[in-house]
Design a protein around this motif. Sequence first.
Motif, PDB file in Angstrom:
ATOM      1  N   MET A 105     -50.330  89.568  53.710  1.00 20.48           N
ATOM      2  CA  MET A 105     -49.466  90.746  53.823  1.00 20.48           C
ATOM      3  C   MET A 105     -50.216  92.021  53.443  1.00 20.48           C
ATOM      4  SD  MET A 105     -46.049  91.622  51.584  1.00 20.48           S
ATOM      5  CE  MET A 105     -47.037  91.628  50.078  1.00 20.48           C
ATOM      6  N   LEU A 106     -51.011  91.961  52.354  1.00 22.65           N
ATOM      7  CA  LEU A 106     -51.756  93.142  51.931  1.00 22.65           C
ATOM      8  C   LEU A 106     -52.746  93.593  53.002  1.00 22.65           C
ATOM      9  CD1 LEU A 106     -52.623  92.490  48.170  1.00 22.65           C
ATOM     10  CD2 LEU A 106     -50.853  93.979  49.118  1.00 22.65           C
ATOM     11  N   ALA A 107     -53.441  92.636  53.615  1.00 24.80           N
ATOM     12  CA  ALA A 107     -54.417  92.987  54.656  1.00 24.80           C
ATOM     13  C   ALA A 107     -53.717  93.650  55.840  1.00 24.80           C
ATOM     14  CB  ALA A 107     -55.169  91.730  55.104  1.00 24.80           C
ATOM     15  N   GLU A 108     -52.561  93.136  56.200  1.00 27.80           N
ATOM     16  CA  GLU A 108     -51.781  93.724  57.299  1.00 27.80           C
ATOM     17  C   GLU A 108     -51.375  95.156  56.957  1.00 27.80           C
ATOM     18  OE1 GLU A 108     -47.612  92.821  59.720  1.00 27.80           O
ATOM     19  OE2 GLU A 108     -48.476  91.295  58.388  1.00 27.80           O
ATOM     20  N   MET A 109     -50.907  95.373  55.745  1.00 24.61           N
ATOM     21  CA  MET A 109     -50.497  96.720  55.328  1.00 24.61           C
ATOM     22  C   MET A 109     -51.702  97.653  55.223  1.00 24.61           C
ATOM     23  SD  MET A 109     -47.636  95.796  52.421  1.00 24.61           S
ATOM     24  CE  MET A 109     -47.232  97.534  52.114  1.00 24.61           C
ATOM     25  N   ALA A 110     -52.842  97.117  54.776  1.00 21.94           N
ATOM     26  CA  ALA A 110     -54.044  97.946  54.677  1.00 21.94           C
ATOM     27  C   ALA A 110     -54.484  98.437  56.041  1.00 21.94           C
ATOM     28  CB  ALA A 110     -55.166  97.147  54.017  1.00 21.94           C
ATOM     29  N   ALA A 111     -54.369  97.574  57.050  1.00 17.30           N
ATOM     30  CA  ALA A 111     -54.742  97.975  58.410  1.00 17.30           C
ATOM     31  C   ALA A 111     -53.851  99.096  58.915  1.00 17.30           C
ATOM     32  CB  ALA A 111     -54.672  96.771  59.346  1.00 17.30           C
ATOM     33  N   ARG A 112     -52.601  99.099  58.477  1.00 14.73           N
ATOM     34  CA  ARG A 112     -51.661 100.130  58.927  1.00 14.73           C
ATOM     35  C   ARG A 112     -51.773 101.417  58.106  1.00 14.73           C
ATOM     36  NH1 ARG A 112     -47.338  95.791  59.308  1.00 14.73           N
ATOM     37  NH2 ARG A 112     -47.194  95.255  61.518  1.00 14.73           N
ATOM     38  N   HIS A 147     -61.221  92.868  47.330  1.00 13.52           N
ATOM     39  CA  HIS A 147     -59.816  92.494  47.423  1.00 13.52           C
ATOM     40  C   HIS A 147     -58.903  93.553  46.792  1.00 13.52           C
ATOM     41  CE1 HIS A 147     -60.098  88.442  49.171  1.00 13.52           C
ATOM     42  NE2 HIS A 147     -61.293  88.428  48.605  1.00 13.52           N
ATOM     43  N   LEU A 148     -59.361  94.175  45.719  1.00 16.52           N
ATOM     44  CA  LEU A 148     -58.536  95.214  45.095  1.00 16.52           C
ATOM     45  C   LEU A 148     -58.459  96.467  45.974  1.00 16.52           C
ATOM     46  CD1 LEU A 148     -59.392  95.016  41.287  1.00 16.52           C
ATOM     47  CD2 LEU A 148     -57.386  94.139  42.487  1.00 16.52           C
ATOM     48  N   LEU A 149     -59.544  96.792  46.667  1.00 17.26           N
ATOM     49  CA  LEU A 149     -59.519  97.942  47.571  1.00 17.26           C
ATOM     50  C   LEU A 149     -58.505  97.707  48.686  1.00 17.26           C
ATOM     51  CD1 LEU A 149     -60.446 100.648  48.618  1.00 17.26           C
ATOM     52  CD2 LEU A 149     -62.449  99.523  49.629  1.00 17.26           C
ATOM     53  N   ILE A 150     -58.455  96.493  49.204  1.00 20.40           N
ATOM     54  CA  ILE A 150     -57.463  96.185  50.240  1.00 20.40           C
ATOM     55  C   ILE A 150     -56.053  96.381  49.697  1.00 20.40           C
ATOM     56  CG2 ILE A 150     -56.477  94.292  51.610  1.00 20.40           C
ATOM     57  CD1 ILE A 150     -59.366  93.253  51.971  1.00 20.40           C
ATOM     58  N   SER A 151     -55.836  95.963  48.452  1.00 21.74           N
ATOM     59  CA  SER A 151     -54.500  96.149  47.862  1.00 21.74           C
ATOM     60  C   SER A 151     -54.181  97.636  47.701  1.00 21.74           C
ATOM     61  CB  SER A 151     -54.400  95.413  46.522  1.00 21.74           C
ATOM     62  OG  SER A 151     -55.170  96.039  45.512  1.00 21.74           O
ATOM     63  N   GLU A 152     -55.171  98.451  47.351  1.00 24.14           N
ATOM     64  CA  GLU A 152     -54.966  99.898  47.243  1.00 24.14           C
ATOM     65  C   GLU A 152     -54.614 100.498  48.603  1.00 24.14           C
ATOM     66  OE1 GLU A 152     -58.430 101.592  45.510  1.00 24.14           O
ATOM     67  OE2 GLU A 152     -58.250 100.447  43.644  1.00 24.14           O
ATOM     68  N   MET A 153     -55.250  99.972  49.648  1.00 25.21           N
ATOM     69  CA  MET A 153     -55.020 100.490  50.993  1.00 25.21           C
ATOM     70  C   MET A 153     -53.616 100.181  51.497  1.00 25.21           C
ATOM     71  SD  MET A 153     -58.736  99.576  52.697  1.00 25.21           S
ATOM     72  CE  MET A 153     -58.410 100.340  54.289  1.00 25.21           C
ATOM     73  N   SER A 154     -52.924  99.260  50.834  1.00 23.05           N
ATOM     74  CA  SER A 154     -51.537  98.975  51.228  1.00 23.05           C
ATOM     75  C   SER A 154     -50.652 100.197  51.024  1.00 23.05           C
ATOM     76  CB  SER A 154     -50.979  97.798  50.414  1.00 23.05           C
ATOM     77  OG  SER A 154     -50.721  98.186  49.068  1.00 23.05           O
ATOM     78  N   ASP A 206     -56.052  96.900  63.223  1.00 21.46           N
ATOM     79  CA  ASP A 206     -55.400  95.773  63.882  1.00 21.46           C
ATOM     80  C   ASP A 206     -54.703  94.933  62.807  1.00 21.46           C
ATOM     81  OD1 ASP A 206     -54.681  93.448  65.237  1.00 21.46           O
ATOM     82  OD2 ASP A 206     -56.454  93.480  66.527  1.00 21.46           O
ATOM     83  N   ALA A 207     -53.432  95.202  62.580  1.00 24.82           N
ATOM     84  CA  ALA A 207     -52.697  94.579  61.486  1.00 24.82           C
ATOM     85  C   ALA A 207     -52.599  93.062  61.645  1.00 24.82           C
ATOM     86  CB  ALA A 207     -51.304  95.191  61.372  1.00 24.82           C
ATOM     87  N   ALA A 208     -52.316  92.590  62.852  1.00 24.37           N
ATOM     88  CA  ALA A 208     -52.164  91.152  63.084  1.00 24.37           C
ATOM     89  C   ALA A 208     -53.490  90.421  62.841  1.00 24.37           C
ATOM     90  CB  ALA A 208     -51.662  90.894  64.497  1.00 24.37           C
ATOM     91  N   ALA A 209     -54.584  91.004  63.343  1.00 27.71           N
ATOM     92  CA  ALA A 209     -55.892  90.378  63.157  1.00 27.71           C
ATOM     93  C   ALA A 209     -56.312  90.400  61.688  1.00 27.71           C
ATOM     94  CB  ALA A 209     -56.943  91.089  64.011  1.00 27.71           C
ATOM     95  N   ALA A 210     -55.940  91.467  60.977  1.00 25.56           N
ATOM     96  CA  ALA A 210     -56.280  91.559  59.552  1.00 25.56           C
ATOM     97  C   ALA A 210     -55.578  90.471  58.757  1.00 25.56           C
ATOM     98  CB  ALA A 210     -55.905  92.941  59.017  1.00 25.56           C
ATOM     99  N   ARG A 211     -54.284  90.278  59.024  1.00 30.58           N
ATOM    100  CA  ARG A 211     -53.546  89.207  58.340  1.00 30.58           C
ATOM    101  C   ARG A 211     -54.152  87.845  58.664  1.00 30.58           C
ATOM    102  NH1 ARG A 211     -48.394  87.367  56.383  1.00 30.58           N
ATOM    103  NH2 ARG A 211     -47.445  89.437  56.363  1.00 30.58           N
ATOM    104  N   ALA A 212     -54.431  87.605  59.936  1.00 30.08           N
ATOM    105  CA  ALA A 212     -54.974  86.309  60.347  1.00 30.08           C
ATOM    106  C   ALA A 212     -56.335  86.051  59.707  1.00 30.08           C
ATOM    107  CB  ALA A 212     -55.081  86.247  61.870  1.00 30.08           C
ATOM    108  N   ALA A 213     -57.175  87.084  59.640  1.00 33.73           N
ATOM    109  CA  ALA A 213     -58.505  86.924  59.061  1.00 33.73           C
ATOM    110  C   ALA A 213     -58.421  86.626  57.561  1.00 33.73           C
ATOM    111  CB  ALA A 213     -59.347  88.172  59.304  1.00 33.73           C
ATOM    112  N   MET A 214     -57.532  87.315  56.865  1.00 34.48           N
ATOM    113  CA  MET A 214     -57.371  87.072  55.430  1.00 34.48           C
ATOM    114  C   MET A 214     -56.812  85.677  55.170  1.00 34.48           C
ATOM    115  SD  MET A 214     -57.759  88.150  52.323  1.00 34.48           S
ATOM    116  CE  MET A 214     -57.839  89.960  52.252  1.00 34.48           C
ATOM    117  N   GLU A 215     -55.815  85.276  55.939  1.00 36.00           N
ATOM    118  CA  GLU A 215     -55.230  83.954  55.738  1.00 36.00           C
ATOM    119  C   GLU A 215     -56.242  82.851  56.063  1.00 36.00           C
ATOM    120  OE1 GLU A 215     -51.667  84.079  58.075  1.00 36.00           O
ATOM    121  OE2 GLU A 215     -50.522  85.106  56.490  1.00 36.00           O
ATOM    122  N   SER A 216     -57.050  83.054  57.091  1.00 40.08           N
ATOM    123  CA  SER A 216     -58.099  82.091  57.414  1.00 40.08           C
ATOM    124  C   SER A 216     -59.113  81.997  56.281  1.00 40.08           C
ATOM    125  CB  SER A 216     -58.791  82.506  58.719  1.00 40.08           C
ATOM    126  OG  SER A 216     -59.883  81.646  58.991  1.00 40.08           O
TER     127      SER A 216
END
Length: 227
Positions: A105-112, A147-154, A206-216
Amino acid sequence: MALPVLKTERLYRQIANAIVKSIQRGEFAPGAALPPERELAKQLGVSRSSVREALIALEMTGWVDIRTGNGVFVTQPLPSASTPAAEADYSLEDLLQARLAFEGMLAEMAARNGSPTQREQLRALADRLLRYRANDADFLEQDKGFHLLISEMSGNEVLREMMEFLWNKRDSARFRRLERHFADNTFTDEMNRDHQQIAAAIYAGDAAAARAAMESHLTQVKRRLLG
């Protein structure tokens, strides 16, 4: 008269205690090898990941010696304590599952929501991680920053604080022991390939790709560490 609050013991703790009782009954002598993880899991009717976590707990309390590639051996002499002491009230598998659910979820929000400056910082940090070849303290410090930077980008301060809380849970003696046994240098290479994919998707928005990449990425971490 107030009754005590009953607590459910974590599965890995139950497994650890069962193995200790077997050792105390003489079923596994000091210096003897325990059955392989897969066989223990079959005998106990549990997952292999729970067995692995129990063995880590037993090694930390002096009951077994994990020799990566050679097996797990009962220590000689045995420790004086009757049962291994609990280090934490959560399992490492629960922690990895929590990260998997949360960080996608955080990666998806960071992309947006990430700013152009943050996107550049994330890509630069992913490139900087490529310099590290070992899963050591320096690499982990940079990994934490990633990982913390991604959370900040949310864009959500509460979510950023929650990510820091999860990372601090990850920075435990049990988790470090797990990595020491099951994360070799190829593990660092695999993580860095994942970091590149995550950063590229977030950079592109690319929010969908970011979520998929993080989950993978986190699925792969869980598979490597817990089997």
